[in-house]
Design a protein around this motif. Structure first.
Motif, PDB file in Angstrom:
ATOM      1  N   UNK A 198      -7.038   9.753  -5.939  1.00 21.95           N
ATOM      2  CA  UNK A 198      -6.604   8.478  -5.354  1.00 21.95           C
ATOM      3  C   UNK A 198      -6.916   8.489  -3.854  1.00 21.95           C
ATOM      4  N   UNK A 199      -7.512   7.400  -3.375  1.00 19.54           N
ATOM      5  CA  UNK A 199      -7.784   7.235  -1.940  1.00 19.54           C
ATOM      6  C   UNK A 199      -6.941   6.073  -1.440  1.00 19.54           C
ATOM      7  N   UNK A 200      -6.210   6.278  -0.356  1.00 18.21           N
ATOM      8  CA  UNK A 200      -5.476   5.152   0.240  1.00 18.21           C
ATOM      9  C   UNK A 200      -5.110   5.462   1.689  1.00 18.21           C
ATOM     10  N   UNK A 201      -5.024   4.390   2.493  1.00 20.67           N
ATOM     11  CA  UNK A 201      -4.760   4.578   3.919  1.00 20.67           C
ATOM     12  C   UNK A 201      -3.839   3.487   4.450  1.00 20.67           C
ATOM     13  N   UNK A 202      -2.861   3.917   5.268  1.00 25.12           N
ATOM     14  CA  UNK A 202      -2.142   2.929   6.087  1.00 25.12           C
ATOM     15  C   UNK A 202      -2.653   3.092   7.521  1.00 25.12           C
ATOM     16  N   UNK A 203      -1.913   2.596   8.504  1.00 26.85           N
ATOM     17  CA  UNK A 203      -2.423   2.666   9.881  1.00 26.85           C
ATOM     18  C   UNK A 203      -2.363   4.088  10.436  1.00 26.85           C
ATOM     19  N   UNK A 204      -1.504   4.929   9.847  1.00 25.43           N
ATOM     20  CA  UNK A 204      -1.282   6.254  10.418  1.00 25.43           C
ATOM     21  C   UNK A 204      -2.094   7.333   9.725  1.00 25.43           C
ATOM     22  N   UNK A 205      -2.178   7.250   8.407  1.00 26.05           N
ATOM     23  CA  UNK A 205      -2.784   8.360   7.661  1.00 26.05           C
ATOM     24  C   UNK A 205      -3.634   7.831   6.508  1.00 26.05           C
ATOM     25  N   UNK A 206      -4.688   8.569   6.243  1.00 26.77           N
ATOM     26  CA  UNK A 206      -5.625   8.211   5.169  1.00 26.77           C
ATOM     27  C   UNK A 206      -5.729   9.460   4.308  1.00 26.77           C
ATOM     28  N   UNK A 207      -5.371   9.311   3.017  1.00 28.03           N
ATOM     29  CA  UNK A 207      -5.334  10.514   2.159  1.00 28.03           C
ATOM     30  C   UNK A 207      -6.238  10.415   0.938  1.00 28.03           C
TER      31      UNK A 207
END
Ligand code: NAD
Ligand code: 2YH
Length: 259
Positions: free
Chosen positions: A100-109
């Protein structure tokens, strides 16, 4: 923290191909080979669920589609979920995504659902750009300069120290520089010093961070920093090999990291 803009992500495949050519010429390896070397992993058509996230500054119009382009470029089976956020996460897990790839403003995992491995974009970006710099064919010594010791640069410097390079580093924030000296054993670099490097990792959000006194005649600048820290005239005058791309190289590193 700097956010990507839709403009940064235009013409992404062209940017990757251009950079892959530079990387091949400068190191003898392409980006996939470099990632395989770092993590001792390979890819095998894994299914990647891409979940748009609306929190904070919200969705970047072409972020998820850019991730899809990247997964497909590396032969993976990418899919953007129909819904964002928790509903999208549920969709990705239910449709049996391996990663799974997902990102908010702080972290992208990147999170591998099969083996539990999780990786962040800032660490993987620092590591892969550091590795590219460290493999410069024309390097004249093991001295390498890291400019910027934030989340990306610190991870890059740490990787280079582990690889036994002589890591010089500069950050205008004295506490940051001192922390890296104590924790990693980097050699603090003064930009006024007359020391020219043939390998440079630049990881700052600022332009013009590289001055003529820092770079050797034949030099590789490896930089994820946006905007680019290398002034155009210095790059041209010294025929510097420049690796700089806004997303794909870091994401490739994340995917190989969780395999
Ligand atoms: P950060 O804010 O954590 O760290 C930036 C560091 O640069 C700080 O320590 C700051 O003091 C230092 N700095 C500022 N001006 C400097 C100068 N003139 N010389 C030396 N150091 C200086 O940022 P970060 O998360 O480490 O990200 C760094 C850059 O990398 C940002 O532009 C970010 O957008 C970019 N980035 C790009 C990718 C990619 O795939 N291309 C991925 C992640 C981050
Ligand atoms: O650009 C970012 C942040 N700077 C974190 C990345 C670390 N380099 N995040 C992307 C936000 C994407 C958005 N939430 C979306 O479209 O899903």
């Amino acid at each position: 923290m700097a956010l990507l803009t839709p403009q940064d992500l235009e013409g992404l495949t062209k940017q990757l191909e251009y950079n892959n050519n530079t990387i091949k010429k400068a190191t003898g390896m392409d980006i996939a080979d470099i990632c395989k070397q770092i993590y001792s992993t390979t890819l095998d058509g894994e299914k990647v669920g891409i979940v748009p996230i609306t929190s904070g500054n919200g969705i970047i119009s072409n972020f998820s589609s850019s991730l899809l382009t990247i997964t497909e470029y590396f032969g993976l089976d990418g899919d953007i979920t129909e819904h964002p956020d928790v509903t999208g996460y549920y969709e990705a897990v239910s449709s049996d995504a391996d990663i799974i790839l997902m990102a908010d403003d702080h972290i992208f995992i990147a999170h591998n659902m099969r083996n539990g491995k999780i990786a962040t974009n800032h660490v993987c970006t620092g590591v892969v750009y550091a590795e590219i710099a460290s493999r410069y064919k024309y390097a004249d010594s093991k001295d390498i300069l890291v400019i910027g010791l934030g989340r990306v640069g610190y991870a890059g410097a740490q990787h280079l120290v582990k690889k036994d390079f002589d890591v010089y580093a500069y950050d205008p924030n004295r506490e940051t520089l001192e922390k890296a000296r104590k924790e990693l054993g980097i050699i603090p670099y003064d930009p006024e010093e007359k020391h020219k490097f043939s390998m440079v990792l630049e990881a700052t959000p600022n332009p013009n961070t590289i001055s003529e006194g820092m770079v050797a005649e034949r030099c590789l600048v490896s930089t994820p920093g946006i905007p680019c820290g290398l002034p155009e005239d210095i790059g041209k005058k010294n025929e510097i090999d420049l690796v700089m791309e806004p997303l794909m190289i870091g994401v490739a590193s994340m995917i190989y990291a969780v395999m």
